[in-house]
Write an enzyme that holds these catalytic residues in place. Sequence first.
Site, PDB file in Angstrom:
ATOM      1  N   ASP A  26       0.914  -1.241   0.017  1.00 22.80           N
ATOM      2  CA  ASP A  26       0.051   0.036   0.016  1.00 22.80           C
ATOM      3  C   ASP A  26       0.881   1.283  -0.097  1.00 22.80           C
ATOM      4  OD1 ASP A  26      -2.491   1.805   0.321  1.00 22.80           O
ATOM      5  OD2 ASP A  26      -1.725   1.837   2.461  1.00 22.80           O
ATOM      6  N   ASP A 200      -2.189  -0.960   5.589  1.00 23.32           N
ATOM      7  CA  ASP A 200      -2.488  -0.415   7.065  1.00 23.32           C
ATOM      8  C   ASP A 200      -3.888   0.119   7.542  1.00 23.32           C
ATOM      9  OD1 ASP A 200      -2.343   1.961   5.228  1.00 23.32           O
ATOM     10  OD2 ASP A 200      -2.505   3.117   7.122  1.00 23.32           O
TER      11      ASP A 200
END
Length: 253
Positions: A26, A200
């Site tokens: 990410d 996350d």
Amino acid sequence: MKRLFTPEGELALRHTMRQRPLLAFDFDGTLAPIVARPADARVPAAVADRLQRLAARLPLAVISGRRVDDLRRRLPFRPWRLVGSHGAEDDGHAQASADNAAALVPARQRLAGHLETLTAAGVAIEDKGMSIALHYRLAADREAAQRAIAHSIAGLPDSVSVYGGKMVVNIVAAQARDKADAVAALVEAAGVHAAVFVGDDVNDEPVFARDEPTWLTVRIGQDDPQSAARWFLDGPADLAIMLDRMLDALPAR
């Protein structure tokens, strides 16, 4: 979740790296620290250097809620693949792009009708083509901003999906691939069997929940004790350490 930096976690990481896996990350909150203004996000030099070295050895992808062209400008190296809008936009495959964008038309129309209210509440609308993000990190009253967002998106058709994130609400086409679909497609395209994925936020949970036995999934932080990730790092500062250990675990050329 278990802490990655334990003997058990280190063994799992070394075992996966010996399989020459796909590496997928990410962007915001993972490669780049979260900042008040998304336009200011940058990858720290220490992280970028390690990623570049890994990308020279293994297929490396960045999978983000951002647009692909935005990601490309923010990375000081060239990854193997970029995937944007939470999986809906892939720089290697554009076949579904028009359909995904078209599915968002009702959402765009509804948000346009609530633009004044959203702006007054401190909500910033970011239309990324394949997805729409409603940011409220800078709102003076975040609860009021959330109420304004909820009112503006009430009654949207089933052609779109809505989910939250860190001070953001995302709108995507219901038919669009999510990040788990994107990782699976990249594993197949790379001709590998294993993967390492680090994320996350809420939009990374589909990857964690997929729970493929050959995927090593890592969440940055412990803010969600219900996360389906197998492993976690205490915070973004630990990512550079993890990347070092990944480099050390690579088999000899």
